[in-house]
Design a protein around this motif. Structure first.
Motif, PDB file in Angstrom:
ATOM      1  N   PHE A  20     -14.364  -1.255   3.197  1.00  0.00           N
ATOM      2  CA  PHE A  20     -14.486  -0.574   4.495  1.00  0.00           C
ATOM      3  C   PHE A  20     -14.905   0.877   4.322  1.00  0.00           C
ATOM      4  O   PHE A  20     -15.745   1.391   5.077  1.00  0.00           O
ATOM      5  CB  PHE A  20     -13.133  -0.657   5.223  1.00  0.00           C
ATOM      6  N   MET A  21     -14.361   1.569   3.299  1.00  0.00           N
ATOM      7  CA  MET A  21     -14.727   2.968   3.083  1.00  0.00           C
ATOM      8  C   MET A  21     -16.175   3.090   2.624  1.00  0.00           C
ATOM      9  O   MET A  21     -16.884   4.042   2.989  1.00  0.00           O
ATOM     10  CB  MET A  21     -13.781   3.598   2.054  1.00  0.00           C
ATOM     11  N   GLU A  22     -16.666   2.148   1.837  1.00  0.00           N
ATOM     12  CA  GLU A  22     -18.080   2.187   1.420  1.00  0.00           C
ATOM     13  C   GLU A  22     -19.007   2.001   2.621  1.00  0.00           C
ATOM     14  O   GLU A  22     -20.011   2.719   2.764  1.00  0.00           O
ATOM     15  CB  GLU A  22     -18.337   1.092   0.385  1.00  0.00           C
ATOM     16  N   ASP A  23     -18.669   1.046   3.487  1.00  0.00           N
ATOM     17  CA  ASP A  23     -19.502   0.842   4.675  1.00  0.00           C
ATOM     18  C   ASP A  23     -19.469   2.066   5.588  1.00  0.00           C
ATOM     19  O   ASP A  23     -20.493   2.466   6.167  1.00  0.00           O
ATOM     20  CB  ASP A  23     -19.004  -0.390   5.443  1.00  0.00           C
ATOM     21  N   ALA A  24     -18.287   2.693   5.701  1.00  0.00           N
ATOM     22  CA  ALA A  24     -18.185   3.878   6.555  1.00  0.00           C
ATOM     23  C   ALA A  24     -18.983   5.044   5.992  1.00  0.00           C
ATOM     24  O   ALA A  24     -19.625   5.792   6.732  1.00  0.00           O
ATOM     25  CB  ALA A  24     -16.717   4.274   6.713  1.00  0.00           C
ATOM     26  N   SER A  25     -18.995   5.217   4.647  1.00  0.00           N
ATOM     27  CA  SER A  25     -19.773   6.309   4.043  1.00  0.00           C
ATOM     28  C   SER A  25     -21.278   6.093   4.219  1.00  0.00           C
ATOM     29  O   SER A  25     -22.042   7.045   4.391  1.00  0.00           O
ATOM     30  CB  SER A  25     -19.432   6.425   2.564  1.00  0.00           C
ATOM     31  N   LYS A  26     -21.715   4.838   4.214  1.00  0.00           N
ATOM     32  CA  LYS A  26     -23.139   4.557   4.449  1.00  0.00           C
ATOM     33  C   LYS A  26     -23.519   4.897   5.895  1.00  0.00           C
ATOM     34  O   LYS A  26     -24.619   5.402   6.146  1.00  0.00           O
ATOM     35  CB  LYS A  26     -23.432   3.085   4.164  1.00  0.00           C
ATOM     36  N   ASP A  27     -22.604   4.584   6.829  1.00  0.00           N
ATOM     37  CA  ASP A  27     -22.907   4.895   8.231  1.00  0.00           C
ATOM     38  C   ASP A  27     -22.935   6.393   8.509  1.00  0.00           C
ATOM     39  O   ASP A  27     -23.608   6.846   9.439  1.00  0.00           O
ATOM     40  CB  ASP A  27     -21.859   4.234   9.144  1.00  0.00           C
ATOM     41  N   LEU A  28     -22.225   7.180   7.673  1.00  0.00           N
ATOM     42  CA  LEU A  28     -22.143   8.630   7.895  1.00  0.00           C
ATOM     43  C   LEU A  28     -23.047   9.417   6.967  1.00  0.00           C
ATOM     44  O   LEU A  28     -22.789  10.588   6.670  1.00  0.00           O
ATOM     45  CB  LEU A  28     -20.692   9.100   7.703  1.00  0.00           C
ATOM     46  N   LYS A  86     -18.362  14.582   6.224  1.00  0.00           N
ATOM     47  CA  LYS A  86     -18.168  13.167   5.886  1.00  0.00           C
ATOM     48  C   LYS A  86     -16.890  12.981   5.058  1.00  0.00           C
ATOM     49  O   LYS A  86     -16.117  12.045   5.284  1.00  0.00           O
ATOM     50  CB  LYS A  86     -19.387  12.662   5.131  1.00  0.00           C
ATOM     51  N   ASN A  87     -16.655  13.884   4.079  1.00  0.00           N
ATOM     52  CA  ASN A  87     -15.451  13.773   3.248  1.00  0.00           C
ATOM     53  C   ASN A  87     -14.186  13.951   4.087  1.00  0.00           C
ATOM     54  O   ASN A  87     -13.163  13.293   3.853  1.00  0.00           O
ATOM     55  CB  ASN A  87     -15.486  14.819   2.137  1.00  0.00           C
ATOM     56  N   PHE A  88     -14.230  14.855   5.070  1.00  0.00           N
ATOM     57  CA  PHE A  88     -13.051  15.054   5.925  1.00  0.00           C
ATOM     58  C   PHE A  88     -12.730  13.795   6.716  1.00  0.00           C
ATOM     59  O   PHE A  88     -11.570  13.358   6.803  1.00  0.00           O
ATOM     60  CB  PHE A  88     -13.313  16.235   6.872  1.00  0.00           C
ATOM     61  N   VAL A 109      -9.304  11.417   6.166  1.00  0.00           N
ATOM     62  CA  VAL A 109      -8.360  11.165   7.257  1.00  0.00           C
ATOM     63  C   VAL A 109      -8.142   9.669   7.466  1.00  0.00           C
ATOM     64  O   VAL A 109      -7.013   9.189   7.599  1.00  0.00           O
ATOM     65  CB  VAL A 109      -8.849  11.838   8.553  1.00  0.00           C
ATOM     66  N   VAL A 110      -9.238   8.898   7.467  1.00  0.00           N
ATOM     67  CA  VAL A 110      -9.120   7.446   7.700  1.00  0.00           C
ATOM     68  C   VAL A 110      -8.365   6.778   6.560  1.00  0.00           C
ATOM     69  O   VAL A 110      -7.467   5.953   6.763  1.00  0.00           O
ATOM     70  CB  VAL A 110     -10.522   6.836   7.891  1.00  0.00           C
ATOM     71  N   SER A 111      -8.732   7.122   5.284  1.00  0.00           N
ATOM     72  CA  SER A 111      -8.053   6.503   4.142  1.00  0.00           C
ATOM     73  C   SER A 111      -6.578   6.898   4.107  1.00  0.00           C
ATOM     74  O   SER A 111      -5.712   6.077   3.776  1.00  0.00           O
ATOM     75  CB  SER A 111      -8.745   6.925   2.848  1.00  0.00           C
TER      76      SER A 111
END
Length: 648
Positions: free
Chosen positions: A29-37, A45-47, A51-53
């Motif tokens: 999920f975090m990999e997909d979210a980083s691609k979207d951002l 993006k890191n912030f 927060v989500v993790s």
């Protein structure tokens, strides 16, 4: 950066709503979210990802707080749950890194009313419910040191923020925008260190519940229970026989009487008893004494001891009275009979006075109601005159107001003609301001060029320092750690021990403490058993005393019924009858006055007002009657309490 924190938090809330713990893996999920951002800045993006993790890793901790909040606030919607989880995470784990200003900007960018309610709940119940829930998940010392302590240090600043949010909500939720600040050059930071994340503590293992011992393992024999019941029954019978023997006179002290003497004495006692029984045909039979093993219920230790001391004192007084009779003393029966007659006479006079006062009070009340009705008629006439006078004053005021508005219009036209000459002066002032702005912009360009050159020189110096640091970090570090439990630390202190010796001594100390606690527990249980046995013996005696007192209560009940017959004689008094007749005449006069008023005023508003007045009067009348009834009952109870004690 500070102004965009609100939008970043909203992005994190959207991502947290998309995550499903049962179907998705956190890393995927975090990999997909980083691609979207990818289109966003790296810091932003890191912030968002941190927060989500963090919310997902500490889900159990945050859900404990939010669940309690939803339990107290039923009106909160389920779709706002992620919003509260993110704010709880930022306040618990990232408040030191963000600072109060950024945290307040984030809170004000969301729904202010909901944020004010949640923060007030969170910091109010931090040391009570929330800390208890966290202690069940993690170690209590770890929770106190890493989470509760830092939050309590931030408590004063957060209280000020909550008050500001409450003021904003009371004004309608409008937040005043801060004035726009000019941009200031800042130092360029190439590598900004990431704040270290707190290590996730291990969960406390839950101990499995032990199975209860089945009832088939041991069952007490029934013979012991039967023997205990027979023992209690025999003890109760022996106490009753002992009590009867103490209450009755000894036969050896009373010589036998002749048959004639016995008949005369029985005739005298029968005549004396018949005088005391006023309403014997209405009284119920005395309660039969049954031998039961039922003890008085709901008596604690102190109540049981007080009851036993009271009954012992009563038994001692009765025995002393019997001893005085044996020695030749006489009972004051004739004086008690005279005292009883005098009290009945005083009671009858007191009830007559009370009835007379009650009737006089009702008569005065009726007279006051009639005077109040006449006063209402006069007030209505004066109110009508006041209305007419106010209408005339309002008409005069309206005419005066129209005249003043006309004069104001003339003044406005004169002022508008004088303003036409001031336009030329405004144009000259505008040209002078434009020339000043041009000069200031040229000076600011020169200052910006100098600042850019200094920034380039500082950047090159930082690049050299970074290169040196990376070369130092690339060198290998060799660390060897060997630890032996049986060796001491070598500080040469008195009483220095190794880790193995310390563990052994702690185990022995723990066993000694457990043995001491077990011994104390056995002593406490033994003392409780002895105390319980003493209380059971006291309860047996109390049950015996109460059955004896029940018979005395039956006799007192018959005398109480005889006193109630005195109230019927009060109504036959001449003064009371005269007052009742006068009261009826006042009631009829008041009724005729009401009928004449109803014929004069038949408007619906006045009819409603009259019904309200009638209801209020009837309510006051019922309260008055209840108060008189309560007064009579209290007087009757007072006389019964002071009645002479009847022995049997």
């Amino acid at each position: 950066m500070a102004s965009s924190y609100g939008s970043l938090v909203r992005e994190a809330i959207v991502l947290l709503d998309k995550f499903n713990a049962g179907r998705q893996c956190l890393d995927d999920f975090m990999e997909d979210a980083s691609k979207d951002l990818q289109h966003m800045d790296s810091l932003h993006k890191n912030f968002i990802l941190d927060v989500v993790s963090g919310c997902i890793e500490h889900k159990k901790l945050l859900d404990a707080v939010v669940s309690i909040f939803y339990g107290q606030n039923r009106k909160c919607l389920p779709r706002d749950r992620s919003q509260f989880v993110v704010i709880c995470y930022l306040a618990t784990f990232a408040l030191d890194d963000l600072g109060l200003q950024r945290f307040s900007n984030i809170v004000k960018s969301l729904d202010i009313k909901k944020m004010q309610t949640f923060l007030n709940f969170f910091f109010t119940n931090l040391t009570t419910w929330i800390q208890k829930e966290w202690n069940t998940i993690y170690d209590a010392e770890y929770v106190e040191k890493h989470w509760i302590g830092p939050l309590l240090r931030w408590r004063p600043e957060i209280d000020i923020l909550i008050k500001q949010l409450a003021v904003t909500v009371s004004r309608g939720g409008q937040v005043k925008k801060a004035p726009i600040k000019t941009t200031k050059p800042q130092e360029f930071s190439l590598t900004r260190p990431k704040p270290p994340t707190l290590p996730v503590p291990e969960l406390i293992p839950q101990q499995a519940k032990s199975k209860p011992v089945p009832s088939s393992t041991y069952r007490a024999p029934k013979e012991m229970q039967k023997m205990e019941e027979i023992k209690q029954k025999n003890q109760q019978e022996s106490e009753e026989l002992l009590y009867e023997a103490n209450m009755k006179q000894l036969r050896c002290a009373n010589p036998q009487k002749s048959e004639h003497t016995k008949r005369v004495r029985s005739q005298i006692t029968a005549d004396f008893d018949s005088k005391l029984k006023f309403n014997s045909f209405r009284s119920s039979a005395s309660p039969s004494s049954q031998k039961t093993n039922s003890w008085p219920a709901k008596l604690n230790t102190a109540a049981t001891l007080r009851q036993k001391a009271l009954y012992d004192r009563q038994v001692e007084e009765e025995l002393q009275r019997l001893e005085r009779l044996v020695e030749g003393a006489r009972e004051p029966s004739s004086f008690l009979q005279w005292q009883k007659e005098m009290r009945e006479k005083d009671l009858q006079e007191e009830l007559t006075k009370i009835e007379r006062r009650r009737l006089e009070g009702q008569i005065s009340y009726k007279e006051a109601a009639m005077a109040r009705a006449r006063l209402m008629e006069r007030n209505q006439e004066t109110a009508q005159l006041k209305k007419e006078e106010t209408a005339q004053l309002m008409r005069r005021y309206a005419e005066k107001r129209l005249q003043e508005e006309k004069e104001m219009r003339d003044l406005v036209q004169q002022v508008a003609e004088g303003h036409k000459n001031s336009k030329t002066a405004k144009e000259k002032l505008q040209k002078f301001k434009q020339s000043i702005v041009k000069e200031v912009s040229e000076q600011s360009r020169e200052l910006l060029r100098q600042a850019l050159e200094e920034a380039h020189a500082e950047l090159s110096r930082k690049f050299e320092i970074i290169a040196e640091i990376r070369v130092i970090e690339s060198l290998p570090h060799i660390r060897v750690q060997n630890f032996d439990d049986t060796e001491t630390a070598g500080h040469e202190l008195l009483g220095e021990m190794s880790l193995a010796e310390l563990k052994e001594r702690l185990a022995l100390l723990r066993e000694a403490q457990q043995a001491e606690q077990q011994q104390k527990r056995e002593q406490i249980l033994e003392e409780k058993e002895k105390k319980k046995q003493r209380l059971l013996e006291h309860l047996d005696k109390i049950d015996l005393y109460r059955r004896v007192q029940a018979q005395a209560a039956a006799i007192r009940k018959e005398e109480r019924k005889a006193r109630l017959s005195l109230q019927a004689k009060v109504t036959q008094d001449e003064t009371v009858l005269a007052l009742q007749k006068k009261l009826q005449e006042k009631q009829q006069e008041h009724q005729r006055l009401k009928q004449t008023e109803g014929k004069k005023t038949n408007t619906p508003e006045q009819a409603v007002r009259n019904t309200e007045i009638h209801n209020r009067v009837s309510m006051k009348k019922s309260l008055k009657e209840k108060s008189w009834e309560e007064l009579e009952l209290s007087l009757e109870r007072h006389i019964q309490r002071n009645a002479p004690y009847v022995s049997f």
